[in-house]
Design an enzyme around this catalytic site. Sequence first.
Site: not given
Ligand code: TPP
Lengths: 169, 556
Positions: B43, B105-106, B155, B466
Site C-alpha cells: 500500500e 478484525f483488522q 464496509k 547521506m
Molecule cells: C524511510 C527513511 N528512513 C531513513 C531515512 C534517513 N536517511 C536519509 S538519507 C539516508 C541514506 C539513504 O541511502 P541510499 O538510499 O543508499 O541513498 P544515498 O544517500 O546513498 O544516495 C537515510 C537512511 C529516511 N530519509 N527515510
Amino acid sequence: MLEIKPKPAVAAPQTHNRIRVLSLLVVDGQNTLTKISGVIRRRGFHVRGISVGPSRQPGHSRITLQIDHGHAEADQVRKQLERLVEVVEVEDLTGDDVHNRELVVATVAASELDALLKRGAKVLSTGSDGTTVEFSGDADQVADFVNELARHGIIDVVRSGPVVMRKSE
Amino acid sequence: MILEALEREGVEYIFGYPGGANLPIYQHLHEHPKLKHILVRHEQGAAHMADGYARACGKPGVVFATSGPGALNLVTGLCTAYMDSVPMIAITGQVVSTQVGRDAFQESDVIGATSSVTKHSYLVTKIDQLPRVIHEAFHIATTGRPGPVLIDICKDVQQADAERVNTEYLEIPGYKLNGHVNLDGARQAAQALAGAERPVILAGHGVLLSHAERELMQLAEAAAAPVGTTLLGIGAFPVKHPLSLHMTGFMGTGWCLKAVQNADVLMMVGMRVDDRVTAKLSEFAPNVKTFIHVDIDESEMGKNVRPHIELVADARLALEAMVPQVTKVDAGRAKWLGQIDKWREEHPLRYRQSNGQLQPQDVLIDMYKRARSEAIIVADVGQNQIWAALWWNYDRPGLFINSGGSGTMGFALPAALGAKFGRPDLPVWCVAGEGGFVMTAQELSVAVEHQLDVKIVLLNNRSLGMVRQFQDDFYGGVRSQVDLTHMPDFVKLCEAYGLPALRVEKFEDIAPSFDAAERTKGPFLIDFRIDPEANVYPIVPLGKGLGEFREAPEYA
Ligand SMILES: Cc1ncc(C[n+]2csc(CCOP(=O)(O)OP(=O)(O)O)c2C)c(N)n1
Ligand SMILES: [Mg+2]
C-alpha cells in the site's frame, strides 16, 4: 493600507503572557475534538482551560480555549486552528474587554457555610455529609473562592473551564 | 456508488490493494472500465504512485486500501504528500459500522492515525453522508494549498446505495480559501523589491502548484532580482537564466547562499521556510531589512520567519499583481548582479573527477545531455536526491519530483511509475540510492506488468551515503550502521522481476548503458557502482548558519 512593522526576523517567542483566549465555533462531529487537540499537541501549544457547549447554530458547538502558544508566534494558535475544516470560526479575545466566567461546585461541612454565602455562593443541596454550593465568577474570583474553601476543609470540589464572551458596548 | 462518484470526479487511475474491508468496492470495479485500477504490491507503493501521478499531471491521485494494516501502510505515503502539498484522495475500508470500537478484525483508528498527515479526513458511517463527502474531499484536496484527504468508509456503507448529490452546490463553512491579493501589499512588495539594493527572490513549490512560473519570470526580469528555488521549487525558474541562483537551502549552491546571506530584501514565494531552507534560524539572511512572504496558507506567515510584508494569496495572482507595480529599479542593481556573478565563479559546483572511480555527477551529466528538458526525473532521498537536484539544469516546471518535506526513502520507484501513468508522453527517469530503492522495490512488478517505460538509475554507493557523509563530517567520523555491502545483485534481481538491467562500473560504460536503456522499450535498470566516498557539496554543517557552507575540496 497595509502596515509595515519592522519586527525581528526570527519569529521570537514572547516570554511573558503567552496565554491566548480563543472562542471557536466548530462543526459537531466525531473527529472534531481529536483534531483540535491534535493540532494543539503537534504545534507545541498547551491547554490551560477549555470548555465546550452547544452554540446557537444547530450542529455547531462553541469551544472556549485558554491556550499557551509555546515557542510559536501568538497568532499561530488561531491560524493553525483555522486550517481545520471542522473549525468554522476562531475569535481571538485575548486582551479584549470580556465576561470571563467559571463555575465551581463544592461540598463543605454545613457549619462552614456562612463565609461562603457571604461571597455569593448558592446552596444546591444539603445532606448528611455536607452542603453543596455553587459559585461562579471570573478566574480570580473562582481562585479566591477555592482558596477560601481550602481554609474550611473541602469534602469535594469541581471546577469548570472558562466561558468567555466579549462585553457588549 | 463510490466508483460512480469517482468517475464523475474525472478519475482515471486508482492505485490500490484489496482486502476484507473494501471488497464491496472491488466487487463492482469491473463495471467501470473507465476507472483503471493498478494493483500495487504494497500500500505504501500505492500512495507514492498516486503522489507521483498527481505531481506529474496535476490531477489528484486516488488510492484504495483495506482497513487496519492496509490503511496503516498508507501513512508514510500520506505524510509524504501532506508535507509537499500534493492532492490525493485515499479511500480506506473500515469495519462494519456496528463493529466500530469493538476491536473487530483488522479494525484500526485510521482517522486517529492519519489526521496529522492529511489535510482533512472523514469517517463515513452512514450512506447518506457519502456522496457529499466524496465531492467535498476532491474539492478540499485540490483547492487552496492542496493536500491528501482520507475517506474511511465502513464496509456496510460501501454496499449501500445513495442518491446522487448535486455537485454544483458545495458549502463547507469551515473551509476558507485565500485567493485574493491585497493590492496595497502587492504594490509595497514590488516596490520594496525593485527599490532594494540587494534583492533576492526565493521560489518554492507553491509557485509550481499555482503555475506562476511566467509571472515569476516577469517579476524577476522587471525588478532585475535574482531567483533561487527551494528543493521542491526546482523548475519554477530556469537554472540557466542569468538571474538564476539555482537551489537554496542547506545543500544549495554557494552563490545562492551568498546572495541570501547578503540580501537586503528577500521575497519568499510559495514556500514554508523550513529549517532545511534557513539552516540556523537566527543566522538566516541576517542583512535583510524587509522580508516579503507570499503564501496561500496564512499559517505560514511568521511560522518560522516574521515577514514585514505578507501576502496571503495564490502565488500566481500575487506575482501578477506585483509585475505592473515595479517602477524604478535601484541604481545599484548592476553591481549586485555583478557580485553574484563573481560568487558564481568563486563557488562553482564541482566534484572529484580523477580518482578512477565512477562519479555520480558524470552519470547525471550524461543523462542530462540525453534528456535535455524533456524528461521527468523522480529522485529518491539521500545523496542521490541532492545530486539529481543540483547536477541538472531544470528549465521547465514539473520535471523534477522528489520527497522534500518528508524525505521518504523508497519514494522514487513507485512515484516514477505513477508519474509515467500520469504523463505517458514524457520520458520518466527514476534516480535512487540502493538503500531507498530496496524499500519499495517490490513495485518493479507493476513496472513489468504494465511495461512502463521508466528507466531506473541506481546510484549505488554500497552505503546509506547521506548518513555516512553526516557521520563523517558532523559526528566525529564514526561510521555506524551505514554499510550496505550485503545487497542483492540488482541485475539478477531485475531478471527475477522480469526486466532488463545492466551494471556499470566505469566511466566509459555510462554512455553505452544509457544507449541500451533508450533502445529498450519498457522498464530498464542500470546499477551504477559509484564512488562510495563521493559526497554532496556544498553542505551547511548541522546547526550552523547558511553562510558557513562547506564546499567540495579542490581536486586536482
Ligand atoms: C524511510 C527513511 N528512513 C531513513 C531515512 C534517513 N536517511 C536519509 S538519507 C539516508 C541514506 C539513504 O541511502 P541510499 O538510499 O543508499 O541513498 P544515498 O544517500 O546513498 O544516495 C537515510 C537512511 C529516511 N530519509 N527515510
Ligand atoms: Mg546508497
